[in-house]
Design an enzyme around this catalytic site. Structure first.
Site, PDB file in Angstrom:
ATOM      1  N   TYR A   1       0.830  -1.220   0.000  1.00  0.00           N
ATOM      2  CA  TYR A   1       0.000   0.000   0.000  1.00  0.00           C
ATOM      3  C   TYR A   1       0.868   1.277   0.000  1.00  0.00           C
ATOM      4  O   TYR A   1       0.822   2.069  -0.946  1.00  0.00           O
ATOM      5  CB  TYR A   1      -0.933  -0.060   1.215  1.00  0.00           C
ATOM      6  N   ILE A   2       1.670   1.456   1.038  1.00  0.00           N
ATOM      7  CA  ILE A   2       2.412   2.719   1.124  1.00  0.00           C
ATOM      8  C   ILE A   2       3.571   2.714   0.124  1.00  0.00           C
ATOM      9  O   ILE A   2       3.828   3.710  -0.552  1.00  0.00           O
ATOM     10  CB  ILE A   2       2.916   2.951   2.568  1.00  0.00           C
TER      11      ILE A   2
ATOM     12  N   ASN B   1      10.069 -11.771  10.258  1.00  0.00           N
ATOM     13  CA  ASN B   1       9.930 -10.921   9.064  1.00  0.00           C
ATOM     14  C   ASN B   1      10.264  -9.451   9.327  1.00  0.00           C
ATOM     15  O   ASN B   1      10.643  -8.737   8.402  1.00  0.00           O
ATOM     16  CB  ASN B   1       8.502 -11.031   8.505  1.00  0.00           C
TER      17      ASN B   1
ATOM     18  N   SER C   1       6.828   3.224  13.188  1.00  0.00           N
ATOM     19  CA  SER C   1       5.411   3.356  13.517  1.00  0.00           C
ATOM     20  C   SER C   1       5.252   4.029  14.864  1.00  0.00           C
ATOM     21  O   SER C   1       6.120   3.898  15.754  1.00  0.00           O
ATOM     22  CB  SER C   1       4.798   1.950  13.569  1.00  0.00           C
TER      23      SER C   1
ATOM     24  N   TYR D   1       4.511  -6.316  17.334  1.00  0.00           N
ATOM     25  CA  TYR D   1       4.700  -5.482  16.145  1.00  0.00           C
ATOM     26  C   TYR D   1       5.485  -4.209  16.511  1.00  0.00           C
ATOM     27  O   TYR D   1       6.500  -3.875  15.888  1.00  0.00           O
ATOM     28  CB  TYR D   1       3.336  -5.119  15.545  1.00  0.00           C
TER      29      TYR D   1
ATOM     30  N   LYS E   1       9.480  -2.851  15.516  1.00  0.00           N
ATOM     31  CA  LYS E   1       9.824  -1.551  14.914  1.00  0.00           C
ATOM     32  C   LYS E   1      10.889  -0.841  15.759  1.00  0.00           C
ATOM     33  O   LYS E   1      11.840  -0.262  15.234  1.00  0.00           O
ATOM     34  CB  LYS E   1       8.568  -0.677  14.792  1.00  0.00           C
TER      35      LYS E   1
ATOM     36  N   ASN F   1      -1.624   6.853  11.320  1.00  0.00           N
ATOM     37  CA  ASN F   1      -2.438   5.988  10.445  1.00  0.00           C
ATOM     38  C   ASN F   1      -2.385   6.461   8.995  1.00  0.00           C
ATOM     39  O   ASN F   1      -2.920   7.537   8.682  1.00  0.00           O
ATOM     40  CB  ASN F   1      -3.892   5.978  10.919  1.00  0.00           C
TER      41      ASN F   1
ATOM     42  N   ILE G   1     -16.600  -1.656  14.937  1.00  0.00           N
ATOM     43  CA  ILE G   1     -15.498  -0.933  15.565  1.00  0.00           C
ATOM     44  C   ILE G   1     -15.254  -1.598  16.922  1.00  0.00           C
ATOM     45  O   ILE G   1     -16.160  -2.228  17.476  1.00  0.00           O
ATOM     46  CB  ILE G   1     -15.744   0.585  15.680  1.00  0.00           C
TER      47      ILE G   1
ATOM     48  N   GLY H   1      -3.700  -4.656  22.203  1.00  0.00           N
ATOM     49  CA  GLY H   1      -2.624  -3.862  21.590  1.00  0.00           C
ATOM     50  C   GLY H   1      -3.083  -2.523  21.042  1.00  0.00           C
ATOM     51  O   GLY H   1      -2.293  -1.829  20.406  1.00  0.00           O
TER      52      GLY H   1
HETATM   53  N1  NAD Z   1      -0.441   1.255   6.950  1.00  0.00           N
HETATM   54  C1  NAD Z   1      -0.201   2.007   8.032  1.00  0.00           C
HETATM   55  O1  NAD Z   1      -1.080   2.752   8.491  1.00  0.00           O
HETATM   56  C2  NAD Z   1       1.149   1.958   8.703  1.00  0.00           C
HETATM   57  C3  NAD Z   1       1.323   2.680   9.903  1.00  0.00           C
HETATM   58  C4  NAD Z   1       2.588   2.648  10.512  1.00  0.00           C
HETATM   59  C5  NAD Z   1       3.634   1.955   9.926  1.00  0.00           C
HETATM   60  N2  NAD Z   1       3.416   1.253   8.778  1.00  0.00           N
HETATM   61  C6  NAD Z   1       4.544   0.516   8.187  1.00  0.00           C
HETATM   62  O2  NAD Z   1       4.652   0.890   6.822  1.00  0.00           O
HETATM   63  C7  NAD Z   1       5.129  -0.197   6.047  1.00  0.00           C
HETATM   64  C8  NAD Z   1       4.222  -0.427   4.867  1.00  0.00           C
HETATM   65  O3  NAD Z   1       2.900  -0.665   5.322  1.00  0.00           O
HETATM   66  P1  NAD Z   1       1.750  -1.055   4.284  1.00  0.00           P
HETATM   67  O4  NAD Z   1       0.465  -0.701   4.926  1.00  0.00           O
HETATM   68  O5  NAD Z   1       2.095  -0.517   2.951  1.00  0.00           O
HETATM   69  O6  NAD Z   1       1.896  -2.658   4.290  1.00  0.00           O
HETATM   70  P2  NAD Z   1       1.694  -3.680   3.068  1.00  0.00           P
HETATM   71  O7  NAD Z   1       1.492  -5.018   3.667  1.00  0.00           O
HETATM   72  O8  NAD Z   1       0.667  -3.164   2.129  1.00  0.00           O
HETATM   73  O9  NAD Z   1       3.109  -3.610   2.337  1.00  0.00           O
HETATM   74  C9  NAD Z   1       4.227  -4.331   2.757  1.00  0.00           C
HETATM   75  C10 NAD Z   1       4.890  -4.911   1.503  1.00  0.00           C
HETATM   76  O10 NAD Z   1       6.085  -5.571   1.886  1.00  0.00           O
HETATM   77  C11 NAD Z   1       6.144  -6.842   1.230  1.00  0.00           C
HETATM   78  N3  NAD Z   1       6.952  -7.720   2.096  1.00  0.00           N
HETATM   79  C12 NAD Z   1       6.657  -8.141   3.353  1.00  0.00           C
HETATM   80  N4  NAD Z   1       7.618  -8.923   3.833  1.00  0.00           N
HETATM   81  C13 NAD Z   1       8.582  -9.006   2.855  1.00  0.00           C
HETATM   82  C14 NAD Z   1       9.825  -9.675   2.758  1.00  0.00           C
HETATM   83  N5  NAD Z   1      10.279 -10.457   3.743  1.00  0.00           N
HETATM   84  N6  NAD Z   1      10.540  -9.539   1.618  1.00  0.00           N
HETATM   85  C15 NAD Z   1      10.084  -8.778   0.596  1.00  0.00           C
HETATM   86  N7  NAD Z   1       8.900  -8.127   0.636  1.00  0.00           N
HETATM   87  C16 NAD Z   1       8.157  -8.235   1.752  1.00  0.00           C
HETATM   88  C17 NAD Z   1       4.695  -7.277   1.094  1.00  0.00           C
HETATM   89  O11 NAD Z   1       4.479  -8.222   0.054  1.00  0.00           O
HETATM   90  C18 NAD Z   1       4.001  -5.929   0.804  1.00  0.00           C
HETATM   91  O12 NAD Z   1       3.988  -5.651  -0.574  1.00  0.00           O
HETATM   92  C19 NAD Z   1       5.248  -1.379   7.011  1.00  0.00           C
HETATM   93  O13 NAD Z   1       6.586  -1.467   7.448  1.00  0.00           O
HETATM   94  C20 NAD Z   1       4.345  -0.975   8.160  1.00  0.00           C
HETATM   95  O14 NAD Z   1       4.745  -1.582   9.366  1.00  0.00           O
HETATM   96  C21 NAD Z   1       2.210   1.243   8.160  1.00  0.00           C
END
Ligand code: NAD
Length: 330
Positions: free
Chosen positions: A14-15, A94, A119, A143, A147, A172, A209, A285
């Site tokens: 996503y991000i 992971n 995070s 989790y 981090k 978020n 919720i 959590g």
């Molecule tokens: N979504 C949020 O609101 C949020 C908030 C705080 C922190 N984060 C952090 O931001 C990052 C991205 O979040 P997101 O929501 O895009 O998650 P996501 O699950 O959509 O994206 C993570 C990507 O990493 C890939 N991935 C996971 N493990 C892997 C590995 N071992 N090797 C190669 N690729 C791997 C997955 O296939 C996925 O495409 C994460 O580190 C998450 O902890 C997200």
């Protein structure tokens, strides 16, 4: 300015996919690595891509030996707080061992700049609000602990091996870029906005919720929603700043919080119907309130979130889910 070559690990998620789109538009030459465990091929926009898992140290070492990058962006993690409580081993694997492989490959190949997705979960239950970067770190989920462990690892690798790092503590992440076909497609989806929109669009039968007895004004959890493209912009600036600062740790949020019920009301406004969620039990959590004091990132990065208005975010999510009710095709 010379075109930057950057590696985006987790760039099909996503991000990471929104960042990749942003960085490409900003003139970077982007290569994406992802194991596609959670990411989507259809979220890639023609960037160089190779499928690899950071749990395999040889693959990332070989790639970094054969290529040189001006910066590495690490988005790849497992990110479900509840799952981390029931299966911490997966999270330590992971979210710590896999990035350790990456850091070792960086060290061996003299790559010295990394921007890491941290995070607000590193803080745990807030003792004071809004959360400043100096707030005690006492994560309440595996989790959040993973981090924080990487933040510490980055500090040690900086001191000993000269690896410069920016740990960006997102609150978020929300919103998307529907006009580019980019959206949020987590499976399972645990985030409130896409789930409320899916329910309003009658794609899901149930919508809950979790908890309405928190010590907050309406009893539901309060969160700080930051647009994913605002996050993307801050990441590229953070890479620039690593030229002058070797260890950066910043909150990325807006400084404003919305309760879960306020989000439901906002989705109801956009949907033009009153949504009535079920009230489930509290999730382990989940702290009652997480709102950033983002003034340090505003000052240091010279950046402001400009796309993080709630109703606009919800309208974008509505558009993307309406266009892609089954999510990404692959
Ligand atoms: N979504 C949020 O609101 C949020 C908030 C705080 C922190 N984060 C952090 O931001 C990052 C991205 O979040 P997101 O929501 O895009 O998650 P996501 O699950 O959509 O994206 C993570 C990507 O990493 C890939 N991935 C996971 N493990 C892997 C590995 N071992 N090797 C190669 N690729 C791997 C997955 O296939 C996925 O495409 C994460 O580190 C998450 O902890 C997200």
């Amino acid at each position: 300015m010379k075109e930057k070559r950057i590696l985006v690990i987790g760039g099909a998620g996503y991000i990471g996919s929104h960042f990749t789109y942003y960085a490409t538009g900003a003139g970077c030459h982007v290569t994406v690595v992802d194991n596609l465990s959670k990411g989507h091929l259809s979220a890639l926009r023609g960037n160089a891509f190779f499928r690899a898992d950071l749990n395999d140290p040889a693959v990332i070492l070989e790639h970094l030996s054969d290529n040189h990058y001006d910066g590495i962006f690490h988005f790849a993690a497992s990110c479900l707080v509840g799952e981390s409580m029931s299966d911490p081993a997966h999270y330590y694997q992971n979210n710590i061992l896999a990035p350790f492989n990456m850091l070792e490959a960086m060290r061996a190949t003299r790559h010295d700049k990394i921007v890491f997705s941290s995070s607000c979960a590193v803080y745990g239950a807030p003792r004071t609000l809004p959360l400043k970067e100096g707030h005690p770190k006492d994560p309440i989920s595996p989790y959040g602990r993973t981090k924080l462990a990487i933040e510490w690892m980055l500090e040690d690798y900086g001191r000993a091996y000269g690896i410069r790092s920016a740990s960006l503590r997102y609150f978020n992440a929300a919103g998307c870029e529907p006009s580019e076909g980019l959206g949020e497609d987590h499976r399972p989806e645990t985030h409130l906005i896409p789930n409320a929109v899916r329910y309003a669009l009658k794609l899901d039968d149930r919508f809950a919720i979790f908890g309405n007895d928190y010590p907050t004004p309406d009893g539901t959890c309060v969160r700080d929603y930051i647009h994913v493209m605002d996050l993307a912009e801050a990441h590229l600036i953070a890479l620039e700043k690593l030229a002058e600062a070797s260890l950066i740790r910043l909150n990325l949020g807006t400084g404003s919080g919305f309760s879960n019920l306020e989000i439901v009301q906002a989705v109801s406004r956009v949907a033009k119907m009153e949504l009535r969620p079920e009230i489930g039990p509290r999730r382990p959590g989940d702290p009652p309130e997480l709102v950033a004091d983002a003034s340090e990132s505003f000052d240091f990065l010279g950046w402001r979130p400009v796309r993080s208005q709630l109703d606009a975010i919800i309208s974008e999510v509505w558009k993307w889910i309406s266009d892609n009710p089954a999510g990404y095709p692959e």
